[in-house]
Design a protein around this motif. Structure first.
Motif, short mmCIF file in Angstrom:
data_model
loop_
_atom_site.label_atom_id
_atom_site.label_comp_id
_atom_site.label_asym_id
_atom_site.label_seq_id
_atom_site.Cartn_x
_atom_site.Cartn_y
_atom_site.Cartn_z
N HIS A 98 -5.70 -7.88 -3.39
CA HIS A 98 -4.63 -7.97 -2.42
C HIS A 98 -4.21 -9.39 -2.20
O HIS A 98 -3.45 -9.82 -1.18
CB HIS A 98 -5.01 -7.21 -1.16
CG HIS A 98 -6.32 -7.68 -0.68
ND1 HIS A 98 -6.76 -8.74 0.00
CD2 HIS A 98 -7.68 -7.25 -0.84
CE1 HIS A 98 -7.89 -9.04 0.29
NE2 HIS A 98 -8.38 -7.76 -0.18
N GLU A 139 2.25 -10.50 -2.43
CA GLU A 139 2.40 -9.53 -1.41
C GLU A 139 2.84 -8.19 -1.88
O GLU A 139 2.00 -6.96 -1.29
CB GLU A 139 3.70 -9.88 -0.65
CG GLU A 139 4.09 -9.15 0.59
CD GLU A 139 3.07 -8.99 1.72
OE1 GLU A 139 2.85 -8.11 2.58
OE2 GLU A 139 2.40 -10.17 1.98
N GLU A 176 0.44 -4.73 -0.80
CA GLU A 176 1.15 -3.87 -0.29
C GLU A 176 0.69 -2.50 -1.19
O GLU A 176 0.43 -1.25 -0.51
CB GLU A 176 2.50 -3.74 -0.29
CG GLU A 176 2.97 -4.72 0.65
CD GLU A 176 4.84 -4.79 0.72
OE1 GLU A 176 5.45 -4.33 0.00
OE2 GLU A 176 5.29 -5.81 1.54
N GLU A 227 -2.82 -1.49 -0.34
CA GLU A 227 -2.88 -0.92 1.25
C GLU A 227 -2.59 0.59 0.83
O GLU A 227 -3.12 1.56 1.69
CB GLU A 227 -2.15 -1.74 1.98
CG GLU A 227 -2.14 -1.25 3.41
CD GLU A 227 -1.55 -2.27 4.54
OE1 GLU A 227 -0.58 -1.56 5.15
OE2 GLU A 227 -1.66 -3.26 4.59
N SER A 265 2.47 1.61 8.02
CA SER A 265 2.08 1.73 6.39
C SER A 265 2.80 1.13 5.40
O SER A 265 4.02 0.62 5.83
CB SER A 265 1.81 3.17 6.13
OG SER A 265 3.37 3.85 6.26
N CYS A 266 2.81 1.05 4.28
CA CYS A 266 3.59 0.60 3.27
C CYS A 266 4.86 1.22 2.99
O CYS A 266 4.98 2.51 3.10
CB CYS A 266 2.94 0.37 2.24
SG CYS A 266 1.39 -0.52 2.13
#
Length: 157
Positions: free
Chosen positions: A125, A129, A133, A136, A156-157
């Motif tokens: 991570h 970015e 994402e 995650e 959330s993503c």
């Protein structure tokens, strides 16, 4: 048909520190195995070690050059055909974070074990970015499959 979960060889270790019993209770071996196997794409041999703040800080300083104890450190040695890695979780940090985030200790450990297992398989991570994402989103999906809430809250993503 659900995918077959990969095999896991696990060494679950607890350092000696005040309050270790609370952490042992939050981490029954069968649950740790379940959480980790759901995060794995290939067979793995993992050592999970629960440590105090001194050991966590020492390892982070020695291997990551950061002079503080962090929640989880992943030391991955091999990724194919079997993941070989050590996951070191700092109990006091995990407990503080769980309390601050309004989570149970077991929920936070589940998230951090999934997070560490993903790192051991090459997820990162800190590279971009987009990678953050993606990692995650993968964590959220794994934990949802285990019946656990989104570790990042409502977003959330």
């Amino acid at each position: 048909m659900p995918r077959a979960l990969p095999p896991l060889t696990l060494s679950l270790q607890f350092a000696r520190f005040e309050g270790v019993e609370v952490h042992r209770a939050a981490l029954p071996r069968h649950q740790v195995v379940r959480w980790l196997r759901h995060a794995l794409q290939v067979p793995a041999e993992l050592t999970v070690r629960i440590v105090d703040e001194d050991e966590g800080r020492s390892l982070n300083r020695t291997w990551r050059h950061k002079d503080y104890a962090t929640n989880v450190l992943t030391f991955d040695y091999e990724r194919a055909p079997v993941v070989l890695a050590d996951l070191v979780l700092c109990a006091p940090v995990v407990a503080r974070e769980a309390a601050a985030q309004g989570k149970t200790l077991a929920q936070h450990y589940a998230h951090l074990l999934v997070h560490g297992a993903l790192h051991a398989q090459g997820w990162d991570h800190e590279t971009s970015e987009a990678d953050a994402e993606a990692m995650e989103a993968r964590e959220i999906a794994i934990l949802a499959g285990l019946g656990l809430p989104n570790p990042y809250g409502q977003r959330s993503c």
